[in-house]
Design a protein around this motif. Structure first.
Motif, PDB file in Angstrom:
ATOM      1  N   UNK A   1       0.824  -1.204   0.000  1.00 34.16           N
ATOM      2  CA  UNK A   1       0.000   0.000   0.000  1.00 34.16           C
ATOM      3  C   UNK A   1       0.857   1.252   0.000  1.00 34.16           C
ATOM      4  N   UNK A   2       0.527   2.189  -0.876  1.00 33.62           N
ATOM      5  CA  UNK A   2       1.161   3.494  -0.876  1.00 33.62           C
ATOM      6  C   UNK A   2       0.684   4.270   0.352  1.00 33.62           C
TER       7      UNK A   2
ATOM      8  N   UNK B   1      -2.318   5.338   5.786  1.00 32.84           N
ATOM      9  CA  UNK B   1      -2.529   5.197   7.224  1.00 32.84           C
ATOM     10  C   UNK B   1      -4.003   4.943   7.543  1.00 32.84           C
ATOM     11  N   UNK B   2      -4.889   5.587   6.781  1.00 35.23           N
ATOM     12  CA  UNK B   2      -6.325   5.337   6.972  1.00 35.23           C
ATOM     13  C   UNK B   2      -6.690   3.904   6.589  1.00 35.23           C
ATOM     14  N   UNK B   3      -6.055   3.414   5.527  1.00 28.98           N
ATOM     15  CA  UNK B   3      -6.323   2.040   5.082  1.00 28.98           C
ATOM     16  C   UNK B   3      -5.958   1.040   6.174  1.00 28.98           C
TER      17      UNK B   3
ATOM     18  N   UNK C   1       1.007   1.586  13.621  1.00 25.73           N
ATOM     19  CA  UNK C   1      -0.329   1.252  13.143  1.00 25.73           C
ATOM     20  C   UNK C   1      -0.479  -0.215  12.784  1.00 25.73           C
ATOM     21  N   UNK C   2       0.620  -0.964  12.793  1.00 25.14           N
ATOM     22  CA  UNK C   2       0.534  -2.398  12.549  1.00 25.14           C
ATOM     23  C   UNK C   2       1.171  -2.882  11.264  1.00 25.14           C
ATOM     24  N   UNK C   3       1.890  -2.007  10.558  1.00 19.64           N
ATOM     25  CA  UNK C   3       2.545  -2.439   9.318  1.00 19.64           C
ATOM     26  C   UNK C   3       3.660  -3.432   9.638  1.00 19.64           C
ATOM     27  N   UNK C   4       3.845  -4.413   8.757  1.00 20.73           N
ATOM     28  CA  UNK C   4       4.901  -5.401   8.934  1.00 20.73           C
ATOM     29  C   UNK C   4       6.230  -4.925   8.373  1.00 20.73           C
TER      30      UNK C   4
END
Length: 391
Positions: A52-53, A62-64, A97-100
């Motif tokens: 995701x961009x 970030x909203x996604x 936010x939880x990104x890997x």
């Protein structure tokens, strides 16, 4: 099995090139050219990983991830941000936010493939660990349930059979009441075991599912430890006819665990101490807050010295996951304590000599400022993710 990758990117040229390259590398590819479509497609298609961009019009990256992380259907999906922004603050925000992972544009396709493979492999390992944990839970319950269920059921059925088989004039009212007392007591044992079993399963789910744990931690209902422990100890002591045996030394304060789980943990420790010590022997419970930011809770069972010619004595405090001469039950209680301490950053210490048994648990303490911040948190700051049984 072909892995499914969802690409969310508003640069149509980059979106098409990435999609083609990933297809050539054996992936099934889904594409969305804006954040809103990406969310809808993620919910519908359930991809294995999302690229995701970050900066997109209307609904940004970030909203996604906020939306998908707060939905139990998509929270497990591996997530990699792609962006030209690469400051430490940007990376930290994405990870928070939880990104890997976080890959900076422009990037080499080989680096992207390596990042995707690494994240998918990590998710596979976590899934395998979760399955193994569930298998261990099932095995434990297979050994536990027959013993815990058959004993009270035998009492219920035996008393009921006696009542049914006798004529009206063969049993007095007090005798019938005695048999009904057996039925009520046995049914109470079944109900209590059912409650503890549901708690145990809930904790196992928390342990293998970080999302559930995140939801539980964010839902703290802070309780003062002194009134909670004081009320619980005297209630349990009264039930066991041990009011004269209990001694309390309780400092007041707050610990970093919800009042629900604190109550469950203390109940198991107190009940175990009462159950595995003799009436008339002291039980000393001490709660203190240390300067290091730790709350220490110790339960000491004092007992008579063993005879000189006696080399062993029956343990007065049954440890988790063990049956001891039929007295230890299933070990679920102290197994729950162990899991709770692991989840909330606590510890357990067990010591025994000829005169006493001491179990000490520690938990991180909270200061007043932390409690004020928790109380000030808006209700919708942490929307519920998933439910699990609570009694």
């Amino acid at each position: 099995m072909t892995r499914k990758i969802l690409i969310i990117e508003d640069d149509v040229s980059l979106l098409e090139n990435l999609g083609l390259s990933l297809k050539l590398n054996g992936f099934q590819v889904l594409t969305a050219n804006n954040g809103r479509s990406g969310i809808e497609l993620a919910l519908l298609a359930q991809p294995d990983l999302i690229l995701c961009d970050v900066i997109m019009p209307d609904v940004g990256g970030y909203d996604v991830i906020r939306h998908l992380s707060n939905d139990v259907r998509t929270a497990h999906i591996a997530f990699i941000f792609m962006t030209a922004k690469s400051t430490p603050q940007d990376v930290r925000e994405g990870m928070k936010l939880g990104a890997d992972d976080y890959i900076t544009k422009p990037f080499l396709m080989g680096d992207l493939i390596s990042a995707i493979d690494a994240r998918l492999a990590k998710r596979d390992r976590l899934r395998q660990l979760g399955h193994a944990e569930i298998e261990r839970l099932c095995e434990s319950l297979a050994h536990t349930l027959p013993y815990q269920l058959n004993s009270p059921l035998t009492g219920i059925l035996g008393a009921a059979d006696l009542i049914c088989d006798l004529d009206d004039d063969e049993m007095s009212l007090p005798e019938i009441r005695d048999l009904m007392g057996i039925i009520i007591s046995s049914a109470g044992q079944l109900k209590q075991f059912n409650q503890r079993l549901l708690n145990y399963v809930s904790l196992k789910l928390l342990k293998i599912d970080p999302l559930r744990l995140q939801s539980d931690v964010s839902d703290l209902h802070i309780a003062m430890i002194q009134p909670l422990v004081n009320r619980l100890v005297w209630s349990c002591a009264k039930e066991h006819d041990r009011l004269e045996d209990v001694r309390l030394e309780l400092q007041n304060g707050y610990v970093a665990i919800s009042d629900y789980w604190l109550q469950q943990m203390m109940y198991e420790l107190i009940e175990n101490a009462l159950k595995f010590s003799s009436i008339g022997t002291p039980i000393h419970l001490v709660c203190s807050f240390l300067a290091t930011g730790i709350c220490s809770i110790s339960i000491v069972n004092w007992h008579d010295f063993i005879e000189p010619n006696q080399t062993n004595h029956t343990p007065l405090f049954c440890r988790a996951d063990h049956l001891r001469n039929g007295r230890g039950g299933a070990g679920i209680g102290l197994a729950m304590v162990t899991i709770l301490l692991e989840l909330y950053g606590g510890s357990l210490d067990y010591a025994q000599d000829d005169s006493k048994v001491c179990v000490t648990v520690t938990l991180p303490a909270l200061d007043v400022q932390e409690i004020e911040l928790a109380d000030a948190k808006p209700e919708n700051d942490h929307p519920p993710i998933a439910s699990y049984p609570r009694i």
